[in-house]
Design a protein around this motif. Sequence first.
Motif, short mmCIF file in Angstrom:
data_model
loop_
_atom_site.label_atom_id
_atom_site.label_comp_id
_atom_site.label_asym_id
_atom_site.label_seq_id
_atom_site.Cartn_x
_atom_site.Cartn_y
_atom_site.Cartn_z
N TRP A 38 9.42 2.23 -21.13
CA TRP A 38 9.55 1.31 -22.27
C TRP A 38 9.09 -0.10 -21.91
CZ3 TRP A 38 10.10 2.68 -27.10
CH2 TRP A 38 10.77 3.86 -27.44
N ILE A 46 5.98 -0.25 -29.00
CA ILE A 46 7.40 0.09 -29.09
C ILE A 46 7.77 0.40 -30.54
CG2 ILE A 46 9.75 -0.84 -28.88
CD1 ILE A 46 8.81 -2.32 -26.38
N LYS A 47 7.25 -0.41 -31.48
CA LYS A 47 7.55 -0.20 -32.90
C LYS A 47 6.99 1.14 -33.37
CE LYS A 47 7.82 -5.07 -34.31
NZ LYS A 47 7.17 -6.14 -35.11
N SER A 50 9.01 3.99 -31.70
CA SER A 50 10.36 4.07 -32.27
C SER A 50 10.33 4.68 -33.65
CB SER A 50 10.98 2.66 -32.33
OG SER A 50 11.07 2.09 -31.04
N GLY A 94 14.11 -4.42 -26.46
CA GLY A 94 14.45 -3.19 -27.15
C GLY A 94 15.93 -2.84 -27.05
#
Length: 344
Positions: A38, A46-47, A50, A94
């Motif tokens: 991560w 990451i978006k 996720s 995060g």
Amino acid sequence: MTMMMPIPEPAELKRYSGAQRAAALMLALGREHGAAIWEQLSVDEIKELSGTIAQLGRVPSTVVEHLLIQFSGEVSSMASLHGSFETTERLLGGILPEDRVKEIMEDIRGPSGRTMWDKLSNVSEAVLASYLKNEYPQTAAVILSKLRSDHAARVLAVLPRDYSVDVIQRMLRMDAVQKEVLHQIEHTLQSEFMSNLARAQRTDPHESMADIFNAMDRSTEEAMLNALDQRAPDSAERIRSLMFTFEDLGNLMPSSVSVIVRQADKRQIALALKGAPEEMKKLFFSSMTERSAKLMREDMAGMGPVRARDCEEAQSALVRLAKSLADRGEIMLVDPKSDDSMII
């Protein structure tokens, strides 16, 4: 030798896109095992990942097992992972709220992105105290509160007593310092103190040469300077003005002489004083206890005749000790370039 056959790809895997396979893998690794991955990802990555995890639904165990085996094989061939301020900040982002992440990162690397406080910890306490004593006590309190406790203690010990007590009281009453105030203090330290310190530390080659001449025996020193007089008289004069000699010890404050007397070898002092002017002897004897001075005189008398060179070497050793003590901020030497000023 038996060769391991590759595990066949499960038929269900074909239904998953690359992003979905990555999402399933990260879901299987969990927080503990997936943290190192991560932290390598950008905010956009990451978006995206996720969002894919959130819409993934149920993943068959055969698919998860295949992804983990495939991942394990690829990781075993990697040279390393890379940790940095940026990857750390992405990882924390995060997990924690944005304001908490910002606070942690500022503690790690300083409000300006670089630890000014680490730089200050490499500045001697004497130099830092000399700067702080001209600042408002509140500013000094903020700065000292950001330093390592051992370094702050040494700086407080060097500061004038009334001033240091004022600073300590302010440190005790200090609330959380506003980020804008820290930014301003850091900017001032960088633009004024650290830049001036850097300029001051650019050594004049004549100063370096004066140190070399100080380390020579008296006859070599004079021969070299006389020869330099013939070729570069200005340089020779400059070096002479910068040299700190045994005779200059006679201009020290009594408290500084006392420190030298305590730390020097007693036989070395006796040898150095054997060939010294009477005024120099009185200065050193006055920095000793009456009994120590009496014993020193007896030792000098018991030496009988000594070689001039031995006296000069002992005197040079005392000069080197004095300069070493001054570098550590334990004594003050008279600046040879000025009749008035003192340097630490």
